[in-house]
Design an enzyme around this catalytic site. Structure first.
Site, mmCIF file in Angstrom:
data_model
loop_
_atom_site.group_PDB
_atom_site.id
_atom_site.type_symbol
_atom_site.label_atom_id
_atom_site.label_comp_id
_atom_site.label_asym_id
_atom_site.label_seq_id
_atom_site.Cartn_x
_atom_site.Cartn_y
_atom_site.Cartn_z
ATOM 1 N N ASP A 12 -7.137 0.952 4.026
ATOM 2 C CA ASP A 12 -7.849 0.303 5.135
ATOM 3 C C ASP A 12 -9.280 -0.047 4.762
ATOM 4 O OD1 ASP A 12 -5.657 0.927 6.665
ATOM 5 O OD2 ASP A 12 -6.572 2.673 7.617
ATOM 6 N N ASN A 65 10.954 0.111 -9.313
ATOM 7 C CA ASN A 65 10.457 -1.237 -9.563
ATOM 8 C C ASN A 65 9.681 -1.659 -8.328
ATOM 9 O OD1 ASN A 65 9.830 -3.842 -10.031
ATOM 10 N ND2 ASN A 65 11.920 -4.581 -10.264
ATOM 11 N N HIS A 119 -5.167 -6.220 6.602
ATOM 12 C CA HIS A 119 -6.272 -5.622 5.842
ATOM 13 C C HIS A 119 -7.344 -6.646 5.448
ATOM 14 C CE1 HIS A 119 -3.157 -2.486 5.642
ATOM 15 N NE2 HIS A 119 -4.216 -1.731 5.823
ATOM 16 N N SER A 168 -4.133 -1.621 0.218
ATOM 17 C CA SER A 168 -3.045 -2.421 0.803
ATOM 18 C C SER A 168 -3.544 -3.835 1.058
ATOM 19 C CB SER A 168 -2.594 -1.801 2.126
ATOM 20 O OG SER A 168 -1.815 -2.751 2.852
ATOM 21 N N GLY A 178 0.827 -1.199 0.000
ATOM 22 C CA GLY A 178 0.000 0.000 0.000
ATOM 23 C C GLY A 178 0.864 1.253 0.000
ATOM 24 N N SER A 179 2.002 1.166 0.660
ATOM 25 C CA SER A 179 2.926 2.308 0.682
ATOM 26 C C SER A 179 3.425 2.598 -0.727
ATOM 27 C CB SER A 179 4.124 1.990 1.587
ATOM 28 O OG SER A 179 3.680 1.641 2.872
HETATM 29 C C1 LIG Z 1 -4.132 4.198 5.559
HETATM 30 C C2 LIG Z 1 -2.939 3.384 5.185
HETATM 31 N N1 LIG Z 1 -2.212 3.733 4.119
HETATM 32 C C3 LIG Z 1 -1.136 3.017 3.733
HETATM 33 C C4 LIG Z 1 -0.733 1.902 4.426
HETATM 34 C C5 LIG Z 1 0.485 1.149 3.981
HETATM 35 O O1 LIG Z 1 0.204 -0.116 3.472
HETATM 36 P P1 LIG Z 1 1.345 -1.237 3.428
HETATM 37 O O2 LIG Z 1 1.539 -1.725 4.820
HETATM 38 O O3 LIG Z 1 0.783 -2.283 2.509
HETATM 39 O O4 LIG Z 1 2.569 -0.609 2.879
HETATM 40 C C6 LIG Z 1 -1.456 1.493 5.545
HETATM 41 C C7 LIG Z 1 -1.026 0.296 6.291
HETATM 42 O O5 LIG Z 1 -1.696 -0.257 7.122
HETATM 43 C C8 LIG Z 1 -2.575 2.254 5.948
HETATM 44 O O6 LIG Z 1 -3.289 1.907 7.038
#
Ligand SMILES: Cc1ncc(COP(=O)(O)O)c(C=O)c1O
Length: 448
Positions: A202, A297, A228, A223, A94-95
């Site tokens: 979320d 990447n 999740h 994510s 998600g990041s």
């Molecule tokens: C609102 C939100 N954005 C982004 C992320 C990041 O996701 P990831 O852990 O898959 O990088 C999270 C992670 O829980 C999140 O709660």
């Protein structure tokens, strides 16, 4: 049972045998979880899977394609169908999805419509770090506004006050899966010609007037980390309804490449049929190694996508359990409204909550720490609401940002708020135990 010689002759038979064994292994290793009250940990979330995910992962592993391929293509199509979204690109978290989403709006392919460093992005102060970080990392200026105390979402009435001549973007999470007032945000963004990214990491499955969150803005992100609604282990997705943005997102995900051949279209002369006729600085050049974007990447593996296919099938049931568990916890804590601010949802929304948030009122006879400690002592896991007011964290000491108005509720969230789990791993027995443990603590202060 397959014979030795058949096995040697027939890879499909060997594969079938391996998959059957994996199925058997799942039931031997994972099938019999017993709940011991107070001893078995009740996580705030976790992976929920069965033999199907393990078989699918093994199946993809035996293909040994490894990188993103046909399983990824299938997952993207299925997720697009579920979300009723035109375009979906799978990434490795998600990041990464947030990073790619912000970067895509800064692509030279958008010409004069692209964001440039120094442009401002309005975003709530209560947030997850990697919702906020891409703004900083890519040179935009975050403009922080406050959240509402009971939805934990950006307070839409504060948007107007946050505007400046440099405002170009709203970056908004649906905190803990609770949809924010996205329709008013869309209207505001259109009125002021702003881009809109919905961080729906979320909130997979949450809807507003029947429409999936993540599909309202220019871009939406998801994510698939185990906490999740579905998990691929690690994973994320960027969704958009714009073919132009989709092409940019895919390019950024894959080194910034100009070539847009799908994984299955690796024809000698490319999907465009003129792979060697593109030009760079007047020279004919291989399109496969030409670059339209300053890329990364961020691709996941096909094995992750295979797991995702099975998780997607389970999503409607997962969502139903999360909704049911939310109602149970809401009923429980609504007996103690003098102590807690309960979560509020907006009319027209149908959330699939990520977790159950609560804020201990300042006048309550106990602190957040005391209640959380009690729950943790009984092996009921708690978390605070991500970063709380993010700007107080050391990481952001030297960044360039602006605050519009007061961040009063965001500071309260940092001080008083937390969440507990409601994920599908919390069954009747576990839920009853949570109720018992919470009630024992709260009734000490007088039942309300
Ligand atoms: C609102 C939100 N954005 C982004 C992320 C990041 O996701 P990831 O852990 O898959 O990088 C999270 C992670 O829980 C999140 O709660």
């Amino acid at each position: 049972m397959t014979t030795q010689s058949t096995q040697q002759d027939n890879p499909q038979a060997i594969r079938q045998e391996i998959l059957e064994l994996v199925n058997k292994y799942y039931h031997a290793e994972f099938g019999y979880g017993e709940f011991i009250p107070g001893k078995t940990r009740i996580g705030y979330s976790g992976r929920v899977f069965d033999e199907r995910e393990m078989v699918a992962a093994t199946d993809a592993l035996l293909d040994f394609w490894l990188t993103l391929g046909q399983w990824g293509d299938r997952f993207e199509k299925e997720l697009a169908r579920y979300l009723k979204s035109k375009f979906v690109s799978l990434v490795n978290s998600g990041s990464s999805a947030n990073l790619v989403a912000v970067a895509s709006l800064m692509s030279q392919q958008l010409g004069r419509k692209r964001l440039v460093p120094g442009d401002e992005a309005i975003t709530p102060a209560v947030t997850f770090p990697t919702t906020f970080n891409p703004l900083v990392q890519l040179g935009l200026v975050p403009v922080l506004i406050d959240v509402e105390a009971d939805t934990y979402n950006l307070d839409v009435s504060l948007l107007e006050n946050a505007l400046s001549e440099r405002t170009r973007l709203i970056m908004v999470p649906h905190t803990l899966g609770n949809p924010c007032d996205i329709k008013r945000i869309v209207t505001f963004a259109r009125e002021h010609d702003l881009y809109l990214i919905e961080d729906s990491c979320d909130a997979l499955g949450s809807t507003v007037d029947g429409k999936m969150v993540g599909t309202f803005g220019d871009l939406g992100t998801f994510s698939f980390y185990p906490a999740h609604q579905i998990t691929l282990g690690e994973g994320g997705a960027v969704v958009t309804q714009s073919s132009k943005l989709d092409r940019i997102v895919r390019s950024l995900r894959e080194w910034g490449k100009a070539c847009y051949c799908a994984h299955g279209e690796m024809l000698p002369f490319g999907a465009c049929g003129r792979r060697f006729q593109w030009r760079i600085n007047g020279v004919e050049y291989d399109h496969r190694y030409m670059y339209d974007n300053i890329g990364y990447n961020l691709k996941p593996l096909d094995i992750q996508a295979a797991i995702g296919m099975e998780q997607l099938r389970k999503l409607p049931e997962f969502a139903a359990v999360r909704r049911r568990n939310f109602q149970r916890l809401y009923q429980l804590f609504s007996q103690y409204e003098d102590f807690f601010i309960l979560p509020r949802t907006l009319p027209g929304t149908n959330p699939v909550f990520f977790a159950f948030p609560l804020s201990v009122r300042p006048e309550a006879p106990f602190s957040r720490k005391e209640f959380a400690t009690w729950l943790e002592e009984h092996n009921i896991e708690t978390r605070v609401i991500f970063a709380g007011n993010i700007i107080h964290h050391k990481a952001y000491k030297y960044i360039n940002y602006r605050v519009a108005g007061k961040l009063q509720h965001s500071d309260s969230v940092l001080r008083d708020s937390f969440f507990i789990g409601l994920y599908p791993g919390i069954d009747e027995q576990r839920m009853a135990f949570i109720e018992e443990v919470a009630t024992t603590f709260l009734n000490r202060f007088g039942a309300r």
